[in-house]
Design a protein around this motif. Structure first.
Motif, short mmCIF file in Angstrom:
data_model
loop_
_atom_site.label_atom_id
_atom_site.label_comp_id
_atom_site.label_asym_id
_atom_site.label_seq_id
_atom_site.Cartn_x
_atom_site.Cartn_y
_atom_site.Cartn_z
N VAL B 4 15.33 -24.17 33.23
CA VAL B 4 15.26 -24.86 31.95
C VAL B 4 15.00 -26.33 32.23
O VAL B 4 15.54 -26.90 33.18
CB VAL B 4 16.56 -24.64 31.14
N ALA B 5 14.17 -26.96 31.39
CA ALA B 5 13.80 -28.35 31.57
C ALA B 5 14.02 -29.13 30.29
O ALA B 5 13.66 -28.66 29.20
CB ALA B 5 12.34 -28.46 31.99
N GLN B 6 14.63 -30.27 30.43
CA GLN B 6 14.76 -31.22 29.32
C GLN B 6 13.99 -32.46 29.75
O GLN B 6 14.48 -33.23 30.58
CB GLN B 6 16.23 -31.52 29.04
N PRO B 7 12.78 -32.64 29.24
CA PRO B 7 11.88 -33.66 29.79
C PRO B 7 12.29 -35.10 29.51
O PRO B 7 11.80 -36.01 30.16
CB PRO B 7 10.55 -33.33 29.11
N GLU B 8 13.20 -35.30 28.56
CA GLU B 8 13.60 -36.66 28.20
C GLU B 8 15.04 -36.91 28.64
O GLU B 8 15.94 -36.16 28.28
CB GLU B 8 13.49 -36.87 26.69
N ASP B 9 15.23 -37.99 29.43
CA ASP B 9 16.60 -38.35 29.80
C ASP B 9 17.34 -38.91 28.59
O ASP B 9 18.56 -38.74 28.47
CB ASP B 9 16.57 -39.40 30.90
N GLN B 10 16.60 -39.60 27.72
CA GLN B 10 17.24 -40.29 26.60
C GLN B 10 16.30 -40.25 25.40
O GLN B 10 15.08 -40.34 25.53
CB GLN B 10 17.53 -41.75 26.99
N ALA B 14 16.77 -43.96 14.83
CA ALA B 14 17.51 -44.72 13.83
C ALA B 14 18.25 -43.76 12.90
O ALA B 14 17.76 -42.66 12.60
CB ALA B 14 16.56 -45.60 13.03
N GLU B 15 19.41 -44.19 12.46
CA GLU B 15 20.19 -43.37 11.53
C GLU B 15 19.37 -43.05 10.29
O GLU B 15 18.69 -43.93 9.75
CB GLU B 15 21.48 -44.10 11.14
N GLY B 16 19.43 -41.81 9.87
CA GLY B 16 18.69 -41.38 8.70
C GLY B 16 17.33 -40.79 9.03
O GLY B 16 16.73 -40.09 8.20
N ASN B 17 16.83 -41.07 10.22
CA ASN B 17 15.54 -40.52 10.64
C ASN B 17 15.73 -39.13 11.24
O ASN B 17 16.81 -38.81 11.74
CB ASN B 17 14.86 -41.43 11.65
N PRO B 18 14.67 -38.32 11.25
CA PRO B 18 14.77 -37.02 11.90
C PRO B 18 14.81 -37.17 13.42
O PRO B 18 14.27 -38.13 13.97
CB PRO B 18 13.50 -36.30 11.46
N LEU B 19 15.49 -36.23 14.08
CA LEU B 19 15.56 -36.28 15.53
C LEU B 19 15.09 -34.95 16.13
O LEU B 19 15.23 -33.88 15.51
CB LEU B 19 16.97 -36.61 16.01
N THR B 20 14.52 -35.05 17.33
CA THR B 20 14.12 -33.87 18.10
C THR B 20 14.52 -34.09 19.55
O THR B 20 14.22 -35.14 20.12
CB THR B 20 12.61 -33.62 18.02
N VAL B 21 15.20 -33.12 20.12
CA VAL B 21 15.52 -33.12 21.56
C VAL B 21 14.82 -31.91 22.15
O VAL B 21 15.05 -30.78 21.73
CB VAL B 21 17.04 -33.07 21.79
N LYS B 22 13.99 -32.15 23.17
CA LYS B 22 13.09 -31.11 23.66
C LYS B 22 13.70 -30.27 24.79
O LYS B 22 14.48 -30.78 25.60
CB LYS B 22 11.78 -31.73 24.14
N CYS B 23 13.28 -28.99 24.82
CA CYS B 23 13.74 -28.08 25.86
C CYS B 23 12.65 -27.03 26.09
O CYS B 23 12.13 -26.46 25.13
CB CYS B 23 15.03 -27.39 25.43
N ASN B 30 13.68 -11.34 28.37
CA ASN B 30 13.84 -11.99 27.08
C ASN B 30 14.84 -13.14 27.20
O ASN B 30 15.90 -12.98 27.77
CB ASN B 30 14.36 -10.99 26.04
N PRO B 31 14.50 -14.29 26.63
CA PRO B 31 15.40 -15.45 26.78
C PRO B 31 16.54 -15.44 25.76
O PRO B 31 16.32 -15.17 24.58
CB PRO B 31 14.47 -16.63 26.53
N THR B 72 7.16 -21.42 25.16
CA THR B 72 8.44 -21.29 25.88
C THR B 72 9.31 -22.52 25.64
O THR B 72 9.80 -23.17 26.59
CB THR B 72 8.24 -21.07 27.40
N SER B 73 9.51 -22.82 24.36
CA SER B 73 10.30 -23.99 24.01
C SER B 73 11.41 -23.63 23.04
O SER B 73 11.34 -22.61 22.32
CB SER B 73 9.41 -25.08 23.41
N PHE B 74 12.41 -24.49 23.00
CA PHE B 74 13.55 -24.30 22.09
C PHE B 74 14.07 -25.69 21.76
O PHE B 74 15.13 -26.12 22.19
CB PHE B 74 14.62 -23.44 22.78
N HIS B 75 13.32 -26.42 20.96
CA HIS B 75 13.65 -27.81 20.63
C HIS B 75 14.76 -27.89 19.59
O HIS B 75 14.75 -27.15 18.60
CB HIS B 75 12.43 -28.55 20.13
#
Lengths: 115, 115
Positions: B4-10, B14-23, B30-31, B72-75
Motif C-alpha cells: 500500500v502506498a500513500q504518496p503524500e507525506d502531508q 483550509a477549514e471548510g474546504n474539501p479534503l482528499t488523502v490518497k492511497c 480481492n482487496p 487500484t486506489s482507495f482515496h
C-alpha cells in the motif's frame, strides 16, 4: 465496551536488557495482533493470533522477540535482549472473527526507548 | 506480495474546504481496504472499510472513501474539513484471496487543517 488495554505505557531500558509488554483485547475478540510502529512509519505486523494459535509471525525477529497468548485472551510480547533499533511504539490490536469483521481496534500502545 | 502506498507525506487544507488523502494498493486477490486515524497521544482508530459492495463507503466523522478497482486506489475524502480533523491518517490493505491473513499499513499522511 471496554477497549484494548496495554501496559506499561512507557518503558526505558538499556540495550541487552529484557522487557515484556502486556495486552488485554476487547472481550470476545478472537484475533489479536502485535505491531511495531517506528517513528515516521506505519505499523508493521509482528505477530497475529487466532484464539491462542499463531496465524502469522513472518516478521517477528524470533531470535530476540517472543509472544504468547495463553487461554486465547491476554497476550505478552517479550524482547530479550533489546537492541537500540527496537525503540518504537508497540501496538496491540484485536478484532472479531467472522465474515467481514476485519477492522482492528487498537490499544494506546507502549512506547519503548532503548538506550 | 501485497503493498500500500500513500504518496503524500502531508496534506494541507483550509477549514471548510474539501479534503482528499490518497492511497493506492497492490494485492493478488480481492482487496479489503481500511482507513485509520491517529490523533496525538492516542491509539489508532478505525474510520471505514471496503470489503465488497458499493464503491463509495461512508465512515466515522463524515469521512468517505471511494474504491476504484481500475486505478487500484482507495482515496479518503471529506466534503468540508474541520480543524479537529488534523491528525495522521493510515491506509491499510488485506488480501481477501489467497494472500494470507496479514494487514499491511501505509506510511501515513499527516493532515493539517488551517482555520
Amino acid at each position: 465496551e471496554a477497549g484494548v488495554a496495554q501496559s506499561p505505557r512507557y518503558k526505558i531500558i538499556e540495550k541487552r536488557q529484557s522487557v515484556a509488554f502486556w495486552c488485554n483485547p476487547i472481550s470476545g475478540h478472537a484475533t489479536l495482533y502485535w505491531y511495531q510502529q517506528i517513528l515516521g512509519q506505519g505499523p508493521k505486523l509482528l505477530i497475529q493470533f487466532q484464539n491462542n494459535g499463531v496465524v502469522d509471525d513472518s516478521q517477528l525477529p524470533k531470535d530476540r522477540f517472543s509472544a504468547e497468548r495463553l487461554k486465547g485472551v491476554d497476550s505478552t510480547l517479550k524482547i530479550q535482549p533489546a537492541k537500540l533499533e527496537d525503540s518504537a511504539v508497540y501496538l496491540c490490536a484485536s478484532s472479531r472473527s467472522g465474515t467481514n469483521s476485519y477492522e482492528q481496534y487498537f490499544g494506546p500502545g507502549t512506547r519503548l526507548t532503548v538506550t | 506480495a501485497q503493498s500500500v502506498a500513500q504518496p503524500e507525506d502531508q496534506v494541507n487544507v483550509a477549514e471548510g474546504n474539501p479534503l482528499t488523502v490518497k492511497c493506492t494498493y497492490s494485492v493478488s486477490g480481492n482487496p479489503y481496504l481500511f482507513w485509520y486515524v491517529q490523533y496525538p497521544n492516542r491509539g489508532l482508530q478505525f474510520l471505514l472499510k471496503y470489503i465488497t459492495g458499493d464503491n463509495l463507503v461512508k465512515g466515522s466523522y463524515g469521512f468517505e472513501a471511494e474504491f476504484n478497482k481500475s486505478q487500484t486506489s482507495f482515496h479518503l475524502k471529506k466534503p468540508s474539513a474541520l480543524v479537529s480533523d488534523s491528525a495522521l491518517y493510515f491506509c491499510a490493505v488485506r488480501d481477501g484471496g489467497t494472500g494470507g491473513f496479514k494487514t499491511i499499513f501505509g506510511a501515513g499522511t499527516r493532515l493539517f487543517v488551517k482555520a
